[in-house]
Design a protein around this motif. Structure first.
Motif: not given
Lengths: 339, 339, 339, 339
Positions: C2-19
């Motif tokens: 199972s690879m489906d464990d979703i954290v809906l409220h993570p400790p901080f909001n990473i939005t995307r790969s960036s640089h």
């Protein structure tokens, strides 16, 4: 209407449409248009002229821009196979009582000048200096990356007379358009003629003429066409796009048309078909709108009305007026069809 | 004009535009249009409804066609992350005094119905039945091979009021258009709002409304767009192409617009950009024609005038009349610019 | 698995790969590679570093080249939504006993440095200076016209451990690969994780690590990919094309891989899918060759063997050796299948 | 090495490569391969044969599949202009002491059978029944949407002898490859010959022969080529892709090669150039790997080793063995160049 009379052994061997000579007011502006947007490359240039070729062309020039105040087409050029064909062409025109002369033209071999039956200034040559084909120099591709000159389209006040000049020279008819008259007869409205085995080297359509409606370069694919439009937009030349993208019924080509800084019209197109075998020419009634547009908006009014004059040949009105659907009528028809 | 107020912690988590429900007169004709030409696939169908999805979509439906005599849009659908978001959404609307209800909808999980501030019937759902993604089933690709629903564009008689309904729900503004008034003030004319990280989930533009102007599916590339046009031509549906191909300034998308058999308008487009970081929204003056067209002919008059009504919401005229350039004016301007 | 464990409220909001920050031996050579061939544009440059971004990117840089003798990856960068997320991230890592620090980085806002569970040097930032999006500056398009950074792929000696570092941060698994052991159990071999709503921001595959296998930019379409190959050929860099063109099963992307002058590997790809809804991750057995290649030649041996080290993190061998099919085996299989 | 001897007035007018006749074990399987994947259409079929043509072809067939147990090539076909050319061809071969016969072939006009200097069974015909060109029937496009037969490539144990058979028939050399011997001399290794004005109607390369290496159809653009690969993957035929996508130096074409169910090899390609003017043939040394691949992986060993026998012509080994770089050497060279 039969358009299938094929001359298997013409008096001399014209092999293809080859080059066109235009007068432009501002050499730099025109050079920028044809290189940055269309993707042609400069073979030679001086203060009076710029010689351009497409990315796949080894012949020195397919477009010559000459500086001048009157924005005309000076010459429409064809290639013949050998010097002997130039001489045989000269003899042929002499025998027909058509004035012609063998002249010297920079970067060209033996060259023959003549006017066709409605006054179009023609130029035949057997050779040009060679330059490298750049078709795999992809780092030099710009804008449309135009590959090679393919054909000319002219307006003629006497399409039948134009046809009858070129047909004995071995030009074959791939497609043609006709108007259906009230008495059941048909009138030749346009004719697509070729020597090189695709649908067209030279096209004549009904209208005030002789005038050059456009000359056409091949593109590799639709993505180069979209890129040309996008580059035009980025260069602030979006308003130079006069028609398209769209798909012709005749020839099956996808096309766009741009106007250059002097108003000369260039078509950039891709996909057409091989026309080598002997087979019946395809006829299209003018009443079939799909001949021009399989989809997309049709030509603007100006696309039919405006064209480039030829040097030394004042255009005259056709004897008969055969109106074409205008954009307004088209939009009305579209709305009606949908309703 | 500031359009940058971002709600970082909205009352419930709307994740994306999700599905749309349209009334159509002839289910078979509409199904053929959306499958043969647009390339959608049928997830389920019965005598009253057809459920369609794009080639990359795993959710059961993004377009629902329901049989009926009045060609309206019944619902505009959004996805939320979880069932808890449906409940939180219900609580939110209750707290605002907005009537809402949790309903049962075939193939969907928990579903919330509500009307927005100008009367648009909305539907939020937290889940749908899953179907296989078909994006690599290339042997089943047809026509435009539409990949997934991307956004809706609505006409609103009160664009500011529409904006003020969606902004507190966490919708961010990527771009907007404004008219410049004689007194130096600006008037919001259109606003592009998003939840999923690209330029748009829902767009509002000034006009008689509320009406659905169009809904949009993504295509993989320009070649699928050209194929869609060509297939339309081959199917005799060329006249359904209402606008394009062209390139928007706003969003940067290449686009075409078709009208379906009932006159509902679908946009097929490709290329846009990622809009995730916090950054100023991009504003375009209505006087800048490149906002709509970087190149190519502009929208026909009917493109602005005609739209789909919503079930149970009679459109009203905007308080202010802000005219847009028509096609005729555009053609005149093009000619003037070239002269 | 199972690879489906979703954290809906993570400790901080990473939005995307960036640089990403790479060390290169010759800044000019690397700049030429990434601009002429890949089509990135220079945002800033000095004698020690070059900052590049893709054509659609408004953030200052997605690729930083730093001059140095050891060709390593210095940092893998992610974007968070706001400054508060940087502070919350700092608190989170402190609470977990992971060393972290808030640092100053040119052209970036608040920036947090930390190493992940297997030693990869990470950098989170909440903002960058803005530069114009150039996506409609088509006259400046070159080579592949890369649009934006999309994801990183890393080799990890402990894929499960890598997964367990990122999963609590809110990274969701779109797809994964596994080996089937003789005892019927399964072993996680690779995992595709995302924050921004498509299949991947960061990917881990089994191998000597931590090492950077490649970083990936999006292209608009396949025609830009072919153009990249053609420009590489024209520039004499054809041998830098290490794999492709081909089509992945995982993610559905069409891809090419180039090696830069220091051997860093860049993927240029197009087409993937939206991954926003909650749905089961897709698992692929290693024994299914279509996970990597739907058609086309598979990766060369070196594509699996060679990768970029990270600054300050010596790679270690995985505990288990799970061999992959080599090119030779693939060719043999192809021949066998055809026979 | 001079390859420029042009016969301006050949004994009869061969106009183009026209059609090929192959033996296949399972007509249904082969028909599926050539229609679903390659996109050819069936002109006629019975229990013994299937006649196929490309989307733009009006001639009845360009590929004939005949049921049989020995997977050979039965005939390589050329078109001549008129019936008189068939008769002149017959007279020519008689005068040279080459056995030939005029035969009846279904769907074809006057047809002449003859074997070339190394035993290849040829067929010339002056006409075929006509069928509609389907190039604008875009709703019928499938897979690669192959447009028309373009050329054949044969392995010959005596390339010079092959050349000397076709050159007097008016075939012109566009390009050729040669080995550089230790004594400074050169050896003709391959020769690209044409009648129709592009780089090739028939090609001969050094190897055990005579054998048919492949026959080639044109595609409209690279996007159709990628679609062919993707459709192959979707149909489970990915392993039939033997080489490519890649870009030839010779001819400049982008290409892919598939093996059909009997192992016959088809090339699908696009972009080449016009070769009408008299100009020097382009020579490539075998030591220049860019002749075959501007970028991308080179041919697999089997691509050089495997080919289709001709009916009634046992292949023989060439007198000289001129080895080509194998894939392994190529990969080693790539790695070395990058190091």
């Amino acid at each position: 209407m039969s358009m299938d009379d094929i001359v298997l052994h013409p008096p001399f061997n014209i092999t293809r449409s080859s080059h066109i000579v235009l007068t432009v007011a501002d050499l730099d502006a025109s050079k920028a248009f044809y290189t940055d947007l269309c993707g042609l490359v400069v073979s030679d240039a001086d203060s009076e002229a710029v010689y351009l070729r497409g990315m796949e062309e080894a012949a020195h020039h397919s477009l010559v821009l000459r500086k001048g105040n009157d924005p005309v087409c000076q010459r429409v050029g064809f290639r013949v196979q050998t010097d002997d064909d130039i001489r045989a062409g000269y003899d042929y025109f002499q025998s027909k009582g058509v004035e012609s002369s063998i002249v010297e033209v920079p970067f060209q071999g033996l060259t023959l000048h003549v006017r066709d039956a409605v006054g179009v200034p023609l130029e035949f040559t057997s050779s040009m200096e060679l330059r490298p084909r750049l078709m795999t120099a992809y780092d030099q591709y710009r804008g449309a990356s135009a590959q090679r000159l393919d054909h000319y389209q002219l307006q003629s006040a006497k399409v039948r007379k134009s046809y009858e000049f070129y047909q004995p020279l071995g030009f074959r008819t791939s497609e043609y358009t006709f108007s259906e008259n009230e008495d059941g007869s048909e009138h030749l409205w346009g004719v697509w003629m070729q020597r090189k085995g695709n649908p067209h080297d030279i096209v004549f359509t009904h209208g005030p003429g002789p005038r050059l409606h456009h000359f056409a370069y091949t593109l590799r694919d639709a993505s180069d066409m979209i890129r040309a439009c996008d580059v035009a937009g980025a260069l602030g030349l979006g308003q130079r796009l006069e028609r398209g993208p769209g798909r012709h019924g005749i020839s099956g080509a996808m096309f766009i048309y741009f106007r250059d800084p002097d108003g000369h019209r260039i078509e950039l197109f891709n996909t057409h078909y091989q026309h080598i075998d002997i087979e019946p020419a395809v006829g299209w009634s003018l009443s079939n709108p799909k001949r021009a547009d399989q989809w997309g908006l049709p030509a603007q009014e100006q696309w039919f009305a405006e064209a480039t004059r030829f040097a030394g040949a004042d255009p005259s009105q056709p004897d008969e007026n055969i109106p074409l659907p205008t954009l307004e009528k088209f939009l009305a028809r579209k709305a009606a069809e949908r309703a």
